[in-house]
Write a protein that holds these residues in place. Structure first.
Motif, PDB file in Angstrom:
ATOM      1  N   UNK A   1     -30.322  18.164  67.630  1.00  0.00           N
ATOM      2  CA  UNK A   1     -31.009  17.810  66.562  1.00  0.00           C
ATOM      3  C   UNK A   1     -30.725  16.350  66.109  1.00  0.00           C
ATOM      4  N   UNK A   2     -29.631  15.543  66.198  1.00  0.00           N
ATOM      5  CA  UNK A   2     -29.159  14.314  65.886  1.00  0.00           C
ATOM      6  C   UNK A   2     -29.826  13.280  66.965  1.00  0.00           C
ATOM      7  N   UNK A   3     -30.252  13.662  68.357  1.00  0.00           N
ATOM      8  CA  UNK A   3     -30.979  12.807  68.753  1.00  0.00           C
ATOM      9  C   UNK A   3     -32.441  13.093  69.784  1.00  0.00           C
ATOM     10  N   UNK A   4     -32.833  14.142  69.134  1.00  0.00           N
ATOM     11  CA  UNK A   4     -33.859  14.933  69.989  1.00  0.00           C
ATOM     12  C   UNK A   4     -35.164  13.669  69.835  1.00  0.00           C
ATOM     13  N   UNK A   5     -35.285  12.882  68.995  1.00  0.00           N
ATOM     14  CA  UNK A   5     -36.574  12.172  68.908  1.00  0.00           C
ATOM     15  C   UNK A   5     -36.231  10.997  69.920  1.00  0.00           C
ATOM     16  N   UNK A   6     -35.058  10.239  69.995  1.00  0.00           N
ATOM     17  CA  UNK A   6     -34.428   9.455  70.828  1.00  0.00           C
ATOM     18  C   UNK A   6     -34.662   9.703  72.255  1.00  0.00           C
TER      19      UNK A   6
ATOM     20  N   UNK B   1     -24.696  16.235  61.037  1.00  0.00           N
ATOM     21  CA  UNK B   1     -24.005  14.920  60.682  1.00  0.00           C
ATOM     22  C   UNK B   1     -24.858  13.943  59.988  1.00  0.00           C
ATOM     23  N   UNK B   2     -26.018  14.061  60.069  1.00  0.00           N
ATOM     24  CA  UNK B   2     -26.774  13.160  59.345  1.00  0.00           C
ATOM     25  C   UNK B   2     -27.027  13.797  57.703  1.00  0.00           C
ATOM     26  N   UNK B   3     -26.666  14.897  57.565  1.00  0.00           N
ATOM     27  CA  UNK B   3     -26.986  15.400  56.320  1.00  0.00           C
ATOM     28  C   UNK B   3     -25.664  15.179  55.616  1.00  0.00           C
ATOM     29  N   UNK B   4     -24.402  15.116  56.469  1.00  0.00           N
ATOM     30  CA  UNK B   4     -23.077  14.686  55.622  1.00  0.00           C
ATOM     31  C   UNK B   4     -23.276  13.488  55.477  1.00  0.00           C
ATOM     32  N   UNK B   5     -23.654  12.505  56.434  1.00  0.00           N
ATOM     33  CA  UNK B   5     -23.950  11.113  56.026  1.00  0.00           C
ATOM     34  C   UNK B   5     -24.608  10.635  54.804  1.00  0.00           C
TER      35      UNK B   5
ATOM     36  N   UNK C   1     -17.594  17.686  63.941  1.00  0.00           N
ATOM     37  CA  UNK C   1     -18.833  17.024  64.169  1.00  0.00           C
ATOM     38  C   UNK C   1     -19.954  17.885  64.250  1.00  0.00           C
ATOM     39  N   UNK C   2     -21.000  17.352  64.510  1.00  0.00           N
ATOM     40  CA  UNK C   2     -22.217  18.183  64.992  1.00  0.00           C
ATOM     41  C   UNK C   2     -22.319  18.261  66.641  1.00  0.00           C
ATOM     42  N   UNK C   3     -23.059  19.074  67.108  1.00  0.00           N
ATOM     43  CA  UNK C   3     -23.220  19.101  68.425  1.00  0.00           C
ATOM     44  C   UNK C   3     -23.088  18.253  69.228  1.00  0.00           C
TER      45      UNK C   3
END
Ligand code: 13P
Ligand code: SF4
Length: 336
Positions: free
Chosen positions: A163-168, A249-253, A73-75
């Protein structure tokens, strides 16, 4: 350092690894797999004896990602999966900060890093003293640090992000202004996604900063159907030239859900191989930039780590509790 002689090479794919080879056959010739297969077999056998789990980042090469990894997975996913692990031994096929995060979340377990020199230019770009100076310059402004930092830097932070949750994560703080460190480009991308004012540092990923908008335009020329997806560690002009930006992960999705006919993934290039292995309907256009740190991890080094239970990652107890808190606060944001 333990030096291991190469394992014998079979002349054809053994029945024991045939199912694993089927997963990567689209991106790896059989002759190459035959070099990996003895290690794949030995690692998969030994990890059961050791009650070990192998966590692999999306940038690991296909023979690691598809051949021996238990969790990928991602970080963010690796941090979550490390927290949930019931194994006695965790082998981190990734870079040093990821192994430190796994150790923070599993202080009683053995965490192995197959090559201790697998670092990260972002983690090297900022020190705990830098954070203390920033706190003096911006009193009361929360410090959000990317997980791509040392445990010592995490210990000086209020909360971590990926990078997957920074905004949240940033919006969860309910403040008008945050310091988002150390990736300047990630911070600039986050600033385009939120009303919170985002102050940046000057760190860059040495892999993603090499991509250019001109390169993307050249790839697009004559290919109107090309979909370009970029990692937020890329420079802003590269993200502006892309159709979508997100964590690995978002790129893969994105590829799995949208099944584009032709895609360019603007990120470390082993990831395209890992995704291409299971996406026959998509053609992958590859501007290949490799992360030299991720590429330090190899099957022989993973096998050596499992055999010797070395090298182990430890975190200084003087900083571990504070660093763990910053990571756990981040993980808690995703659970709300
Ligand atoms: P993510 O996997 O969190 O998107 O991060 C990319 C990266 O460069 C990790 O080192
Ligand atoms: Fe660090 Fe960039 Fe390599 Fe990721 S790809 S480990 S951010 S240098």
């Amino acid at each position: 350092m333990t030096v291991h002689s190469p394992l014998p090479r079979p002349t054809e794919v053994s029945p024991a690894t045939a199912a694993l080879y089927a997963k990567v056959s689209r991106v790896m010739p059989e002759a190459e797999w035959q070099l990996h297969a003895p290690y794949v077999e030995a690692i998969n056998r030994l990890k059961r004896t050791r009650n070990a789990v192998i966590l692999a980042h999306n940038y690991q090469t296909p023979e690691i990602f598809h051949g021996v990894a238990d969790l990928v997975g991602d970080s963010l996913a690796l941090a979550r999966k490390a927290a949930a692990s019931e194994a006695d031994v965790i082998v981190l096929a990734g870079v040093h900060f990821m192994a430190e995060t796994a150790k923070l979340l599993n202080p009683g377990k053995i965490v192995l890093m197959p090559d201790m020199a697998a670092g990260c230019s972002l983690a090297d770009s900022i020190t705990p003293a830098d954070i203390r100076s920033l706190r003096q310059a911006y009193p009361g402004v929360p410090v959000v640090t990317y997980v791509n930092t040392s445990a010592a830097v995490k210990a000086e932070s209020d909360i971590c992000c990926t990078s997957g949750n920074a905004v949240e994560v940033i919006e969860s703080l309910g403040v008008p202004r945050v310091l988002c460190l150390p990736d300047e480009y990630l911070a600039k991308w986050v600033a385009t996604q939120t009303k919170v004012e985002v102050l940046a540092w000057k760190g860059h990923c040495e892999v993603h900063e090499r991509f250019t908008a001109d390169e993307i335009r050249r790839f697009r020329a004559g290919h109107d159907d090309l979909v370009v997806i970029a990692h937020p560690e890329c420079p802003p002009e590269v993200i502006a030239a892309a159709d979508f930006a997100g964590s690995t992960a978002r790129m893969i999705d994105y590829v799995r859900s949208n099944k584009p006919a032709r895609v360019l993934m603007v990120t470390e290039c082993s990831m395209s191989d890992n995704v291409a292995a299971a996406a026959p309907e998509t053609e992958f256009v590859r501007p290949c930039q490799l992360c030299p740190h991720m590429k330090r991890i190899t099957l022989p080094k993973i096998l050596a780590a499992l055999e010797t239970l070395e090298p182990r990652v430890e975190v200084d107890p003087a900083i571990a509790d504070r660093a763990r808190l910053a990571v756990e606060r981040m993980i808690a944001v995703g659970r709300r």
